[in-house]
Design a protein around this motif. Structure first.
Motif, PDB file in Angstrom:
ATOM      1  N   GLN A  11      36.439  40.308  39.487  1.00  0.00           N
ATOM      2  CA  GLN A  11      35.567  41.267  40.357  1.00  0.00           C
ATOM      3  C   GLN A  11      34.417  41.741  39.338  1.00  0.00           C
ATOM      4  O   GLN A  11      34.723  42.494  38.577  1.00  0.00           O
ATOM      5  CB  GLN A  11      36.402  42.310  40.954  1.00  0.00           C
ATOM      6  CG  GLN A  11      35.708  43.455  41.808  1.00  0.00           C
ATOM      7  CD  GLN A  11      35.862  44.740  41.140  1.00  0.00           C
ATOM      8  OE1 GLN A  11      36.218  44.831  39.890  1.00  0.00           O
ATOM      9  NE2 GLN A  11      35.563  45.788  41.985  1.00  0.00           N
ATOM     10  N   SER A  12      33.235  41.702  39.869  1.00  0.00           N
ATOM     11  CA  SER A  12      31.888  42.095  39.036  1.00  0.00           C
ATOM     12  C   SER A  12      31.069  43.036  40.117  1.00  0.00           C
ATOM     13  O   SER A  12      30.865  42.659  41.302  1.00  0.00           O
ATOM     14  CB  SER A  12      31.224  40.855  38.423  1.00  0.00           C
ATOM     15  OG  SER A  12      30.098  41.419  38.143  1.00  0.00           O
TER      16      SER A  12
ATOM     17  N   GLY B 215      28.036  45.764  41.027  1.00  0.00           N
ATOM     18  CA  GLY B 215      26.689  46.346  40.647  1.00  0.00           C
ATOM     19  C   GLY B 215      26.728  47.748  40.651  1.00  0.00           C
ATOM     20  O   GLY B 215      26.928  48.170  42.044  1.00  0.00           O
ATOM     21  N   GLY B 216      26.308  48.770  40.127  1.00  0.00           N
ATOM     22  CA  GLY B 216      26.210  50.129  40.099  1.00  0.00           C
ATOM     23  C   GLY B 216      27.660  50.759  40.706  1.00  0.00           C
ATOM     24  O   GLY B 216      28.504  50.272  40.082  1.00  0.00           O
ATOM     25  N   LEU B 217      27.685  51.436  41.558  1.00  0.00           N
ATOM     26  CA  LEU B 217      29.112  51.979  42.247  1.00  0.00           C
ATOM     27  C   LEU B 217      29.650  51.377  43.114  1.00  0.00           C
ATOM     28  O   LEU B 217      30.328  51.872  44.013  1.00  0.00           O
ATOM     29  CB  LEU B 217      28.617  53.617  42.550  1.00  0.00           C
ATOM     30  CG  LEU B 217      28.679  54.746  41.419  1.00  0.00           C
ATOM     31  CD1 LEU B 217      30.283  54.938  41.190  1.00  0.00           C
ATOM     32  CD2 LEU B 217      28.210  54.013  40.083  1.00  0.00           C
ATOM     33  N   GLY B 218      29.179  49.911  43.161  1.00  0.00           N
ATOM     34  CA  GLY B 218      29.794  49.279  44.241  1.00  0.00           C
ATOM     35  C   GLY B 218      28.826  48.728  45.427  1.00  0.00           C
ATOM     36  O   GLY B 218      29.390  48.103  46.245  1.00  0.00           O
ATOM     37  N   ALA B 219      27.520  49.104  45.230  1.00  0.00           N
ATOM     38  CA  ALA B 219      26.454  48.382  46.040  1.00  0.00           C
ATOM     39  C   ALA B 219      26.556  46.994  46.079  1.00  0.00           C
ATOM     40  O   ALA B 219      26.204  46.181  47.141  1.00  0.00           O
ATOM     41  CB  ALA B 219      25.153  49.005  45.626  1.00  0.00           C
ATOM     42  N   THR B 220      27.055  46.313  45.074  1.00  0.00           N
ATOM     43  CA  THR B 220      27.079  44.823  44.935  1.00  0.00           C
ATOM     44  C   THR B 220      28.479  44.600  44.327  1.00  0.00           C
ATOM     45  O   THR B 220      28.909  45.232  43.466  1.00  0.00           O
ATOM     46  CB  THR B 220      26.110  44.215  44.091  1.00  0.00           C
ATOM     47  OG1 THR B 220      24.696  44.572  44.566  1.00  0.00           O
ATOM     48  CG2 THR B 220      26.296  42.609  43.864  1.00  0.00           C
ATOM     49  N   THR B 221      29.385  43.604  44.994  1.00  0.00           N
ATOM     50  CA  THR B 221      30.438  43.002  44.207  1.00  0.00           C
ATOM     51  C   THR B 221      30.205  41.804  44.336  1.00  0.00           C
ATOM     52  O   THR B 221      30.050  41.055  45.231  1.00  0.00           O
ATOM     53  CB  THR B 221      31.917  43.541  44.787  1.00  0.00           C
ATOM     54  OG1 THR B 221      31.981  44.907  44.807  1.00  0.00           O
ATOM     55  CG2 THR B 221      32.996  42.899  44.403  1.00  0.00           C
ATOM     56  N   VAL B 222      30.666  40.982  43.312  1.00  0.00           N
ATOM     57  CA  VAL B 222      30.837  39.455  43.420  1.00  0.00           C
ATOM     58  C   VAL B 222      32.291  39.028  43.013  1.00  0.00           C
ATOM     59  O   VAL B 222      32.707  39.687  41.948  1.00  0.00           O
ATOM     60  CB  VAL B 222      29.934  38.803  42.252  1.00  0.00           C
ATOM     61  CG1 VAL B 222      29.868  37.296  42.260  1.00  0.00           C
ATOM     62  CG2 VAL B 222      28.470  39.418  42.222  1.00  0.00           C
ATOM     63  N   VAL B 223      33.003  38.325  43.646  1.00  0.00           N
ATOM     64  CA  VAL B 223      34.210  37.849  43.343  1.00  0.00           C
ATOM     65  C   VAL B 223      34.222  36.571  43.228  1.00  0.00           C
ATOM     66  O   VAL B 223      33.695  35.571  44.067  1.00  0.00           O
ATOM     67  CB  VAL B 223      35.184  38.368  44.490  1.00  0.00           C
ATOM     68  CG1 VAL B 223      36.533  37.607  44.320  1.00  0.00           C
ATOM     69  CG2 VAL B 223      35.361  39.787  44.497  1.00  0.00           C
ATOM     70  N   HIS B 224      34.825  36.142  42.029  1.00  0.00           N
ATOM     71  CA  HIS B 224      35.061  34.563  41.763  1.00  0.00           C
ATOM     72  C   HIS B 224      36.458  34.240  41.752  1.00  0.00           C
ATOM     73  O   HIS B 224      37.349  35.295  41.068  1.00  0.00           O
ATOM     74  CB  HIS B 224      34.428  34.094  40.594  1.00  0.00           C
ATOM     75  CG  HIS B 224      32.913  33.873  40.709  1.00  0.00           C
ATOM     76  ND1 HIS B 224      31.923  34.933  40.225  1.00  0.00           N
ATOM     77  CD2 HIS B 224      32.090  32.874  41.072  1.00  0.00           C
ATOM     78  CE1 HIS B 224      30.704  34.543  40.470  1.00  0.00           C
ATOM     79  NE2 HIS B 224      30.971  33.193  41.109  1.00  0.00           N
ATOM     80  N   ILE B 225      36.898  33.305  42.283  1.00  0.00           N
ATOM     81  CA  ILE B 225      38.119  32.570  42.173  1.00  0.00           C
ATOM     82  C   ILE B 225      38.305  31.353  41.423  1.00  0.00           C
ATOM     83  O   ILE B 225      37.618  30.775  41.811  1.00  0.00           O
ATOM     84  CB  ILE B 225      39.074  32.596  43.409  1.00  0.00           C
ATOM     85  CG1 ILE B 225      39.204  34.116  44.021  1.00  0.00           C
ATOM     86  CG2 ILE B 225      40.480  31.951  43.231  1.00  0.00           C
ATOM     87  CD1 ILE B 225      39.741  34.076  45.473  1.00  0.00           C
TER      88      ILE B 225
END
Ligand SMILES: [Zn+2]
Ligand SMILES: [Zn+2]
Lengths: 142, 386, 386, 142
Positions: free
Chosen positions: C368-369, C371-381
Motif C-alpha cells: 500500500q503506497s 500520496g500525501g495524507l491519503g489523497a492517493t493510494t496505490v495497492v499492488h498484490i
C-alpha cells in the motif's frame, strides 16, 4: 544548485572531464556511463580539449533567473579540438566582435550566485585565444 | 480490451493571462466543457498533463487534486510529466489505460498557469526540460537554443531568417479566426523582424509568451463512442519516442530523431503515409522548430522546410494546412496544456467544426508535440469516423 | 495483449545520504541491477516515479533524461507524479502499458534525491502534496498532520502514544537485517519517546528523515517471464484510487477511503481476501499512518490497529509480517522511490530471497503506497508463480 | 505565493468564504464548484462561522521554509459553529495553555513573507475568545 550538487560536478566543470566510449569512440559531456550511440558500458573518463572554435552563437537578452545581472551575454556552440560540441558562455569578447570560426579556450569563472543559499557557482566559460605574434614580441634582452 | 480508442468530448479555455483563475479553475473549466460534450458525469480515470506547477504554483499531486475539484473523489488519477510535451504524454497514457481494459472512460486535461511568475522565473522553469548541471548552467534559454539551431540551419541550407519566420506569420494568420487564441491577430514578416531581439537572431515575435490555459479530452472505446456521439474521432496511433536530451550530443543537431522515430511508428500503426495527412499541428517554440518538424515528420525533405513554409504551402487553403488555429506562436503555448490543445483543435477540424478556419474534407489529422528541444516527441494520428 | 504482468528483475540502492551521487546516478545504479537480473539490455518503455526533482534538483523531463542515461535513446519514457506515491503510480502505468500490448518489456524506476536541500526546503517540498493555498499556508508539516491524526485517534479509541509507536519499533527491528536500509538498527519505545518532539505528540523517531534512493523493476508479460526466469512474481492487481486532498474534508478524518477503495478493488481482481495475504508493506510516514493502513486494508477492525501493533502481530514471525525490511521509518522514505522499494522487497520475500528477514512460505504480498495524507493510494498484490 | 495568486484567494482567506452545496448541505473551504460528496453543481458561496472550538492541535517545531521565524507555533484543527472543520494557526495563546475544547475566533494576521518577491501574505489565524465578565466590567459612569 545546492552545495553538495555543486561539489559533485566539480571534476566535470572545473577540469572539463567527460567520458569516452572505448567501443565507438564517442565523447560525452556531461559524462555518460552507458554509451547512447552503441550501447557499450565500456567508457572511461577523459578530459576534453581546452581549445576549439565557435560554430554558432546567440546573444541572450532575456535571461533566466540567476543570470539577469549578466545580460546581454553571448552563449556559443563550440567545437573542441577533439571534435566534441559544447555549449558555453563566451566572455572577454564584445558582442560586435564575436563571429563563427573564432578560436576559443576554456577559462574558469563565476557562473551565478544563489541569493538564498549564498552559494557561488564556478565553472567553464570560453574566451578568445590571444595569438601572440612572436616576431613583434618585445625582447627584454635587447 | 478495446481495438480502438475514440475522442467523444473536447474543451478548452482561452489561452492568455487569467489573473483571476487558479490552476484548478482552469482545469475545471476546460474539463466541464469536454464532459458536457461527451454527456458523461463521471470517468474511471483522470490524467493531468502539467509541467511546472511545482515551480510556479507550489503545488504537486495534481491527479488527486483535480479528481477532487471535478467532484470525482475515488477515481484513478495521476499527473504525467514530459516537459512541454506533458499534455500529449498524458493522452498517450490515457490511450493505453483504455487499450488495457483498465478504464472505460477517461478524462485527460493539460493545464498550465505561468503568469503567476515573473518572466525570468518562467524562463528558468522552462529550462528544467534540459540538463540542469550543464546546458541550463550556460545561461541559455529555450529561445537561445532555438537561435543556435536557426543559425546552423541558415548556414547549412542557405536559408534566410526572413524566410523561416513565415512559420510564425502563418500561425498568426490562423489564430485571427480562433476565439481561444492568445494572439488572435495577423502579423507580417516585417513586424517579426522589427520586434526586439530576444536571442539573436530570434526576435520576440518569433517566440512564445508565458501563458495560462487548459484543454481537455474525454476518451472511450470506439464501440462506446458510437453510442455516445455522431462524430467520434478515432486515435489511430499514439506514439512517444525519446532522444538524447542535449541537442548537441545527437548525431545531427538539425534532425529531431525522436520525431522521426515516433512518426514512422505512428504512420505504420495507422496504416498511412505522410501524403494521407490532411491537417497538421506541430510544436513550434520558434519558427525553426516548426520547419524541422515538417521535415522530420516526412512532409518535406531535410533542408527544404523553409522553402515550403516561405512558399505558403502550410496555409489553410494550401497543400498541408498547418497549425490551423494558431499553433504555439499565436494560439499560445501553456506548456503542459499545449499537446492537448493540438488534439482539441484537430478534433474540431475532423468534425468540421473549425468555423472560418475549416479545412475542407479533413479526414486525417496529425499532431506532433515536443518536450524541450526534441528529447521527447509524441505523435498522435486522428481520423474522422464514418 | 497479455493476461498477466510479471516482475522479472529488481534492484535498488541503499537509502540514505548519497552526497556523491546525482539523481541520474542513483537511477542508473538501481536500474542496472534490475536489468541484469532480468537479463535484458533494452526495454520498450521507461517509467520514472519522482516527486520533487523540480523543487530540489531543478530538473524535470526525467523520462527522456533517464532513457538517455540508460543508453536507451528512442524508447517511450515519461515521469509519473502522485506525490510520495509517485513510484507505485509509475508501476501502475507500466502495468497498463504491458496490459495494453503497447510495450513488451518495461523498466520502472522510482528515484528521489532530497539531501541536496536544507531540511526546511524538504518540508516545504513535501507539503506540495497538500492544497497549497490552504493547508500548506497554515504552516503545518506532514508530521504535524500526522500529529493531529494521532491525537484524534488516541481520543477516539483510547489508545496511548506509546502503544502506537510500536509500529516504528517494528520497522527498526526489521531494518536491522536489511543492508539497503537507511537506519539498520533496533530502537525501543523508550528511545522514541525520549527523542525530540517534532510536532507534538510526534517525536523524531516516529518520523521519516530526508533520504536519497532509487529502486527499479523490470516488467513483462507472464508468458515471456516464464522463459526469462525461474521465479517470476506476478502482479495480480494494480489499483490506484484517490480521495479528497484535504483530510479534514473527508467523511471521517481517521479513515483512508482511498486505501479502502483501492484495496477492495485489488482483492476482487486478485480473487483473494485479506486473510490470504502473507506479507504486507504499508506507507507509514508516522506510526499512525501505518495503523490506519492496517485497518483500512481490512486486516483489523477500525480502532483496533494500535492494539494489533502493540501486541506484536505485525512482527516477522507473527500473524501479519509487515514492513519486513524496515518500512518508511527505517528502510527509509525517498518519496518517489518508496513505492518501488516496497515492490522490490515483496519480490525478495516471494522469491525466498529475504535472508534473515524471510517470511516462511510467503506466497502472496500486498503493498500500500500513499500520496500525501491519503489523497492517493496505490495497492499492488503480488503472487509467487509456480 | 505570487502577487496574483495572493490576490485571487483574498475572499477565501480574508473573509473566510467557502461554498455550500444546496443539495446535501456540505460546506467546503477552500471552495469547491462541484460537490465531492453528492456530485451536485448547485453550490453557493457562503461565509463560514468566525467562531468555533479547538478539536486537536500540534506544536510545529520543525517548520517548512517560510515559517522558520515563527517556531514553535501551534496549528489546530478547529470545528466552527457551522460544523465546518478548518486547519489554522492558533495565536495569542501560550503552548502551555492550549487545550482541546478551547473557544476560538478568527483573526487576520501576517502569514509569511516571501524574501524573494517581497510579498507579505496575510490571512486567517485563530485566537482564544476572551469572555467578558459583564458583572465585573468597570463602570466608567460610577
Ligand atoms: Zn559507443
Ligand atoms: Zn452535495
Amino acid at each position: 544548485m545546492s552545495a553538495p550538487a555543486v561539489r559533485r560536478e566539480i571534476p566535470y566543470r572545473y577540469r572539463l572531464m567527460g567520458t569516452k566510449c572505448l567501443n565507438c569512440g564517442a565523447l560525452f559531456h556531461p559524462p555518460q556511463r552507458i554509451c547512447p550511440k552503441c550501447g557499450s558500458k565500456d567508457l572511461v573518463e577523459e578530459e576534453l580539449a581546452w581549445r576549439g572554435r565557435l560554430v554558432a552563437y546567440t546573444v541572450i537578452r532575456r535571461p533566466p533567473k540567476g543570470y539577469e545581472d549578466y545580460k546581454p551575454y553571448i552563449v556559443g556552440l563550440i567545437e573542441l579540438k577533439d571534435g566534441k560540441l559544447i555549449l558555453a558562455q563566451i566572455v572577454d569578447c564584445d558582442i560586435e566582435e564575436v563571429r563563427p570560426g573564432l578560436k576559443l579556450e576554456a577559462t574558469f569563472r563565476r557562473i551565478r550566485e544563489d541569493g538564498k543559499s549564498g552559494i557561488i557557482e564556478y565553472g567553464y566559460k570560453f574566451r578568445p585565444v590571444i595569438e601572440w605574434n612572436w616576431q613583434k614580441k618585445p625582447n627584454p634582452e635587447k | 480490451m478495446s481495438s480502438k480508442v475514440a475522442i467523444v468530448g473536447v474543451g478548452c479555455t482561452k489561452v492568455g493571462e487569467h489573473w483571476d483563475k487558479s490552476l484548478r479553475q482552469l482545469f475545471l473549466e476546460a474539463s466541464l466543457k469536454a464532459l458536457e460534450e461527451a454527456d458523461v458525469d463521471r470517468v474511471d480515470a483522470i490524467y493531468v498533463g502539467n509541467m511546472a506547477s511545482a515551480t510556479i504554483n507550489f503545488q504537486q499531486h495534481l491527479g488527486a487534486l483535480m479528481a477532487d475539484v471535478m467532484g470525482m473523489r475515488g477515481v484513478d488519477a495521476v499527473r504525467v510529466e514530459a516537459a512541454d510535451a506533458s499534455g500529449s504524454a498524458a493522452v498517450h497514457q490515457a490511450y493505453m489505460a483504455i487499450k488495457s481494459g483498465q478504464a472505460q472512460t477517461v478524462l485527460v486535461g493539460g493545464v498550465e498557469k505561468l503568469t503567476d511568475a515573473r518572466p525570468a522565473d518562467v524562463e528558468y522553469a522552462a529550462m528544467m526540460s534540459e540538463r540542469s548541471e550543464y546546458v541550463v548552467y550556460s545561461g541559455i534559454t529555450i529561445a537561445g537554443l532555438n537561435a543556435i539551431q536557426t543559425q546552423l540551419y541558415m548556414d547549412r541550407f542557405n536559408a534566410r531568417y526572413e524566410d523561416i519566420v513565415n512559420f510564425a506569420v502563418n500561425d498568426h494568420r490562423n489564430a485571427a479566426g480562433n476565439p481561444y487564441a492568445q494572439f488572435p491577430f495577423p502579423i507580417t514578416v516585417e513586424r517579426v523582424l522589427e520586434s526586439p531581439p530576444v536571442a539573436d537572431p530570434i526576435r520576440l515575435f518569433d517566440t512564445t509568451a508565458p501563458a495560462d490555459g487548459a484543454a481537455a479530452l474525454v476518451l472511450c472505446p470506439l464501440e462506446t463512442a458510437k453510442k455516445l456521439c455522431d462524430t467520434p474521432v478515432v486515435i489511430e496511433a499514439s506514439v512517444l519516442a525519446t532522444d538524447g536530451v542535449n541537442p548537441y550530443e545527437r548525431d545531427d543537431v538539425l534532425t529531431l530523431t525522436s520525431t522521426r522515430v515516433a512518426a514512422e511508428r505512428a504512420y505504420r500503426t495507422a496504416g498511412i503515409t505522410p501524403r494521407d495527412v490532411d491537417v497538421v499541428e506541430v510544436h513550434n517554440t520558434s519558427s525553426i522548430m516548426g520547419v524541422l518538424a515538417l521535415e522530420d515528420l516526412g512532409f518535406v525533405e531535410k533542408g527544404q522546410g523553409w522553402r515550403f513554409v516561405a512558399e505558403g504551402q502550410i496555409a489553410l487553403n494550401a497543400d498541408l494546412p498547418t497549425n490551423t488555429l494558431g499553433g504555439l506562436k499565436a494560439r499560445g503555448h501553456p506548456w503542459g496544456a499545449t499537446g492537448v490543445y493540438q488534439l482539441v483543435e484537430l478534433t474540431w477540424q475532423l468534425r468540421g467544426e473549425a468555423g472560418g478556419n475549416q479545412v475542407d474534407g479533413a479526414e486525417i489529422g496529425l499532431a506532433q508535440s515536443v518536450g524541450g528541444l526534441g528529447a521527447t516527441t509524441v505523435v498522435h494520428i486522428l481520423r474522422r469516423w464514418h
